[in-house]
Design a protein around this motif. Structure first.
Motif: not given
Length: 99
Positions: A21-22, A25, A29, A34-37, A39
């Motif tokens: 997943d990283n 992710n 990015r 963004k992380q809150d938009e 994943t």
């Protein structure tokens, strides 16, 4: 689709392991999310939400397609259907959806 390997998205370090997943992710990015938009797991949540909201598919079919395991031990022991034909239809519907 996988060439000579077994995995569609193998790790660059070992063709025996899938990317993490990283990895996905980090790609998101770099694309500016963004992380809150968004994943990697967010794509699964988005699919589950949209497929449930459209009302065309039984929740068991959606859960089976997402690879979720039934949380109720008794139900899991007795409900073993794979819903294959419905899952194929659902994935065609997903593929044909206008973006």
């Amino acid at each position: 689709m996988t060439g000579s390997g077994q995995l569609l998205f193998p790790s660059p370090r070992s063709d025996k392991r899938a990317i993490s997943d990283n990895t996905l992710n980090a790609a998101l990015r770099r694309m500016g999310f963004k992380q809150d938009e968004m994943t990697a797991h967010g794509f699964r949540a988005m699919a589950a939400t949209l497929l449930n909201e459209c009302g065309k598919w039984h929740p068991d079919v959606i859960e089976q397609q997402l690879g979720h395991i039934e949380g109720n031990d008794v139900r899991r022991a007795y409900v073993r259907g794979e819903h294959w034909s419905e899952r194929v239809q659902m994935m065609q519907y997903w593929s044909d959806r206008p973006r």
